[in-house]
Design a protein around this motif. Structure first.
Motif, PDB file in Angstrom:
ATOM      1  N   LEU A 123      93.509  -5.386 -82.523  1.00 57.14           N
ATOM      2  CA  LEU A 123      94.547  -5.662 -83.261  1.00 57.14           C
ATOM      3  C   LEU A 123      94.095  -7.053 -83.989  1.00 57.14           C
ATOM      4  O   LEU A 123      94.174  -7.940 -83.265  1.00 57.14           O
ATOM      5  CB  LEU A 123      96.011  -5.588 -82.844  1.00 57.14           C
ATOM      6  CG  LEU A 123      96.965  -6.239 -83.542  1.00 57.14           C
ATOM      7  CD1 LEU A 123      97.279  -5.259 -84.864  1.00 57.14           C
ATOM      8  CD2 LEU A 123      98.356  -6.325 -82.841  1.00 57.14           C
ATOM      9  N   ARG A 124      93.943  -7.062 -85.238  1.00 61.77           N
ATOM     10  CA  ARG A 124      93.770  -8.266 -85.897  1.00 61.77           C
ATOM     11  C   ARG A 124      94.957  -8.812 -86.441  1.00 61.77           C
ATOM     12  O   ARG A 124      95.312  -8.243 -87.723  1.00 61.77           O
ATOM     13  CB  ARG A 124      92.647  -8.086 -86.955  1.00 61.77           C
ATOM     14  CG  ARG A 124      91.122  -7.675 -86.344  1.00 61.77           C
ATOM     15  CD  ARG A 124      90.210  -6.971 -87.361  1.00 61.77           C
ATOM     16  NE  ARG A 124      91.019  -6.006 -88.248  1.00 61.77           N
ATOM     17  CZ  ARG A 124      90.698  -5.427 -89.304  1.00 61.77           C
ATOM     18  NH1 ARG A 124      89.676  -5.762 -89.713  1.00 61.77           N
ATOM     19  NH2 ARG A 124      91.270  -4.528 -89.860  1.00 61.77           N
ATOM     20  N   LEU A 125      95.584  -9.998 -86.037  1.00 59.70           N
ATOM     21  CA  LEU A 125      96.659 -10.634 -86.575  1.00 59.70           C
ATOM     22  C   LEU A 125      96.287 -12.053 -87.398  1.00 59.70           C
ATOM     23  O   LEU A 125      95.753 -12.807 -86.672  1.00 59.70           O
ATOM     24  CB  LEU A 125      97.838 -10.677 -85.547  1.00 59.70           C
ATOM     25  CG  LEU A 125      98.276  -9.578 -84.828  1.00 59.70           C
ATOM     26  CD1 LEU A 125      99.180 -10.163 -83.675  1.00 59.70           C
ATOM     27  CD2 LEU A 125      99.279  -8.866 -85.783  1.00 59.70           C
ATOM     28  N   GLY A 126      96.889 -12.118 -88.658  1.00 54.28           N
ATOM     29  CA  GLY A 126      96.870 -13.547 -88.915  1.00 54.28           C
ATOM     30  C   GLY A 126      98.243 -14.251 -88.942  1.00 54.28           C
ATOM     31  O   GLY A 126      99.460 -13.441 -89.272  1.00 54.28           O
ATOM     32  N   ALA A 127      98.297 -15.349 -89.054  1.00 56.28           N
ATOM     33  CA  ALA A 127      99.725 -16.030 -88.594  1.00 56.28           C
ATOM     34  C   ALA A 127      99.706 -17.375 -89.207  1.00 56.28           C
ATOM     35  O   ALA A 127      98.651 -18.157 -89.061  1.00 56.28           O
ATOM     36  CB  ALA A 127      99.961 -16.316 -87.199  1.00 56.28           C
TER      37      ALA A 127
ATOM     38  N   LEU B 254      95.574  -2.226 -75.943  1.00 55.17           N
ATOM     39  CA  LEU B 254      94.863  -3.074 -77.169  1.00 55.17           C
ATOM     40  C   LEU B 254      94.533  -4.422 -76.944  1.00 55.17           C
ATOM     41  O   LEU B 254      94.820  -4.947 -75.858  1.00 55.17           O
ATOM     42  CB  LEU B 254      96.144  -3.345 -78.126  1.00 55.17           C
ATOM     43  CG  LEU B 254      96.679  -2.247 -79.032  1.00 55.17           C
ATOM     44  CD1 LEU B 254      97.701  -2.743 -80.019  1.00 55.17           C
ATOM     45  CD2 LEU B 254      95.604  -1.760 -79.904  1.00 55.17           C
ATOM     46  N   ASN B 255      93.326  -4.895 -77.423  1.00 53.75           N
ATOM     47  CA  ASN B 255      92.920  -6.459 -77.418  1.00 53.75           C
ATOM     48  C   ASN B 255      93.557  -6.906 -78.988  1.00 53.75           C
ATOM     49  O   ASN B 255      93.733  -6.438 -79.888  1.00 53.75           O
ATOM     50  CB  ASN B 255      91.470  -6.655 -77.379  1.00 53.75           C
ATOM     51  CG  ASN B 255      90.988  -5.908 -76.251  1.00 53.75           C
ATOM     52  OD1 ASN B 255      91.435  -6.039 -75.176  1.00 53.75           O
ATOM     53  ND2 ASN B 255      89.766  -5.066 -76.270  1.00 53.75           N
ATOM     54  N   VAL B 256      93.939  -8.245 -78.804  1.00 55.92           N
ATOM     55  CA  VAL B 256      94.430  -8.841 -79.861  1.00 55.92           C
ATOM     56  C   VAL B 256      93.563 -10.072 -80.406  1.00 55.92           C
ATOM     57  O   VAL B 256      93.247 -10.909 -79.716  1.00 55.92           O
ATOM     58  CB  VAL B 256      95.864  -9.365 -79.422  1.00 55.92           C
ATOM     59  CG1 VAL B 256      96.545  -9.696 -80.980  1.00 55.92           C
ATOM     60  CG2 VAL B 256      96.785  -8.245 -79.110  1.00 55.92           C
ATOM     61  N   SER B 257      93.382 -10.193 -81.484  1.00 54.60           N
ATOM     62  CA  SER B 257      92.608 -11.326 -82.253  1.00 54.60           C
ATOM     63  C   SER B 257      93.509 -11.923 -83.121  1.00 54.60           C
ATOM     64  O   SER B 257      94.161 -11.313 -84.270  1.00 54.60           O
ATOM     65  CB  SER B 257      91.239 -10.942 -82.905  1.00 54.60           C
ATOM     66  OG  SER B 257      90.723 -11.851 -83.637  1.00 54.60           O
ATOM     67  N   ILE B 258      93.984 -13.221 -82.937  1.00 56.06           N
ATOM     68  CA  ILE B 258      94.680 -14.039 -83.706  1.00 56.06           C
ATOM     69  C   ILE B 258      93.980 -14.948 -84.588  1.00 56.06           C
ATOM     70  O   ILE B 258      92.903 -15.876 -84.078  1.00 56.06           O
ATOM     71  CB  ILE B 258      95.526 -14.786 -82.934  1.00 56.06           C
ATOM     72  CG1 ILE B 258      96.721 -13.769 -82.256  1.00 56.06           C
ATOM     73  CG2 ILE B 258      96.856 -15.480 -83.680  1.00 56.06           C
ATOM     74  CD1 ILE B 258      97.187 -14.184 -80.731  1.00 56.06           C
TER      75      ILE B 258
ATOM     76  N   LEU C  91      92.508  -8.009 -92.116  1.00 57.41           N
ATOM     77  CA  LEU C  91      93.509  -7.905 -90.973  1.00 57.41           C
ATOM     78  C   LEU C  91      94.311  -6.593 -91.084  1.00 57.41           C
ATOM     79  O   LEU C  91      94.357  -6.041 -91.856  1.00 57.41           O
ATOM     80  CB  LEU C  91      94.350  -9.182 -91.444  1.00 57.41           C
ATOM     81  CG  LEU C  91      94.047 -10.622 -91.370  1.00 57.41           C
ATOM     82  CD1 LEU C  91      94.960 -11.619 -91.770  1.00 57.41           C
ATOM     83  CD2 LEU C  91      93.852 -10.884 -89.841  1.00 57.41           C
ATOM     84  N   ASP C  92      95.113  -6.553 -89.675  1.00 53.25           N
ATOM     85  CA  ASP C  92      95.884  -5.551 -89.665  1.00 53.25           C
ATOM     86  C   ASP C  92      97.380  -5.537 -90.084  1.00 53.25           C
ATOM     87  O   ASP C  92      98.187  -4.900 -90.517  1.00 53.25           O
ATOM     88  CB  ASP C  92      95.747  -4.745 -88.271  1.00 53.25           C
ATOM     89  CG  ASP C  92      94.261  -4.400 -87.888  1.00 53.25           C
ATOM     90  OD1 ASP C  92      93.756  -3.404 -88.514  1.00 53.25           O
ATOM     91  OD2 ASP C  92      93.748  -4.971 -86.900  1.00 53.25           O
TER      92      ASP C  92
ATOM     93  N   LEU D  77      97.236   0.983 -86.203  1.00 52.88           N
ATOM     94  CA  LEU D  77      97.610  -0.306 -85.904  1.00 52.88           C
ATOM     95  C   LEU D  77      98.761  -0.875 -86.617  1.00 52.88           C
ATOM     96  O   LEU D  77      99.731  -1.527 -86.047  1.00 52.88           O
ATOM     97  CB  LEU D  77      96.382  -1.198 -85.912  1.00 52.88           C
ATOM     98  CG  LEU D  77      95.255  -1.027 -85.069  1.00 52.88           C
ATOM     99  CD1 LEU D  77      93.936  -1.717 -85.229  1.00 52.88           C
ATOM    100  CD2 LEU D  77      95.697  -1.015 -83.420  1.00 52.88           C
ATOM    101  N   ALA D  78      98.510  -0.879 -87.881  1.00 51.99           N
ATOM    102  CA  ALA D  78      99.842  -1.294 -88.782  1.00 51.99           C
ATOM    103  C   ALA D  78     101.085  -0.602 -88.342  1.00 51.99           C
ATOM    104  O   ALA D  78     102.142  -1.282 -88.297  1.00 51.99           O
ATOM    105  CB  ALA D  78      99.412  -0.978 -90.295  1.00 51.99           C
ATOM    106  N   GLN D  79     101.012   0.944 -88.345  1.00 54.88           N
ATOM    107  CA  GLN D  79     102.223   1.332 -87.912  1.00 54.88           C
ATOM    108  C   GLN D  79     102.826   0.927 -86.270  1.00 54.88           C
ATOM    109  O   GLN D  79     104.241   0.758 -86.263  1.00 54.88           O
ATOM    110  CB  GLN D  79     102.142   2.861 -87.869  1.00 54.88           C
ATOM    111  CG  GLN D  79     101.688   3.743 -89.149  1.00 54.88           C
ATOM    112  CD  GLN D  79     101.325   5.216 -88.656  1.00 54.88           C
ATOM    113  OE1 GLN D  79     102.130   5.667 -88.093  1.00 54.88           O
ATOM    114  NE2 GLN D  79     100.411   5.551 -89.355  1.00 54.88           N
TER     115      GLN D  79
END
Length: 300
Positions: free
Chosen positions: A93-97, A119-123, A140-141, A280-282
């Protein structure tokens, strides 16, 4: 047409260098170069300008770029949909913050991994504008960003909390008037985020409404850097109130109420409104709708 060949093309466009693009794709440079030549042959168009090194995209390469991104994203979503039809959600899961939302990212990730432990998460720390661009480019997701000031386009959103701000200084540093008014704020020696950050643009807009402007003595792109500057005692800064818990136990830090205002900035999760929506978005939207943040975050 093999999706892998399109991935080579996209990696080269992102990296701007054949060796780095090959490393990104976990292949040798000759394999990547041959794959792009094969793609060009299939399309009957030259996509890459090259002499001895990468020279950018041709007009044809630029024209197919958004379609290439969409094709690869669709192929990834197709695989995820098939895999999760009868099983748990897996993958990255690719997250931008935005920097202002970093204290909430831990809550979101914890909720996601509790619901979807595979899930693995990339921030990725980013600006609000870059998050929009990366969502549109399928880089990004989901993103965690402001929802109202310069509202994100072509996005679905779930509000999480309302951000307000506070002033922070060093205990033995700058003398801050009490109470602090807007005019007094404008003359303090400040360090702030740079104007590429939406938090700063929101703050500047509120001062401009009152005929005032902030002229910081230093700018940065992270609150860690700003707090490092404040700790030296010569400057103070303005940070989100959601960061208050991160200051607990820091004997050198003192917080001050900002001038009275009823204004706040909603922060929430956004995903691209493209259809069909990927798994992933859902999943992110579903978790965000049910999240309950700890007391340090204002709901209204």
């Amino acid at each position: 047409m093999q999706t892998r060949l399109v991935e080579y093309f996209l990696a080269l466009e992102r990296e701007g260098h054949f060796a780095r693009a090959a490393a990104r794709c976990n292949v040798s440079q000759p394999t990547l170069s041959a794959g792009i030549v094969t793609l060009e042959t299939q399309l009957g168009k030259r996509l890459i300008r090259r002499d001895r090194k990468y020279g950018g995209l041709t007009a044809e390469g630029e024209a197919i770029l958004p379609w290439a991104r969409q094709l690869v994203a669709a192929a990834e979503a197709l695989g995820q949909a098939a895999e999760t039809a009868r099983g748990p959600l897996r993958g990255e899961l690719r997250l931008g913050a935005i920097p202002a939302a970093m204290p909430a990212i831990g809550c979101l990730v914890a909720a996601m991994q509790a619901r979807h432990p595979g899930l693995n998460v990339s921030i990725r720390a980013s600006t609000s504008r870059q998050i929009e661009r990366d969502l549109a480019a399928f880089e990004l997701d989901a993103g965690l960003t402001y929802l109202d000031f310069e509202p994100p386009a072509h996005a679905l959103s779930v509000p999480l909390y309302v951000e307000r701000t506070m002033l922070v200084s060093a205990v033995d540093g700058v003398v801050v008037p009490d109470p602090l008014d807007w005019a007094g704020l404008a003359i303090l020696p400040l360090c702030l985020l740079h104007q590429g950050m939406q938090n700063r643009r929101i703050l500047d807009a509120r001062l401009a409404e009152r005929g005032l402007a902030l002229r910081p003595l230093a700018t940065a792109d992270s609150y860690v850097a700003l707090l490092g500057l404040v700790q030296q005692g010569r400057l103070c800064s303005i940070i989100p109130d959601s960061h208050a818990t991160l200051l607990d136990g820091l004997s050198w830090a003192r917080t001050h109420a900002m001038p009275q205002t009823d204004e706040g900035s909603r922060v929430g999760v956004i995903v691209s409104d493209s259809a069909p929506m990927g798994p992933l978005a859902q999943a992110v939207l579903g978790v965000a709708r049910e999240m309950r943040l700890p007391p340090g975050f204002r709901i209204s």
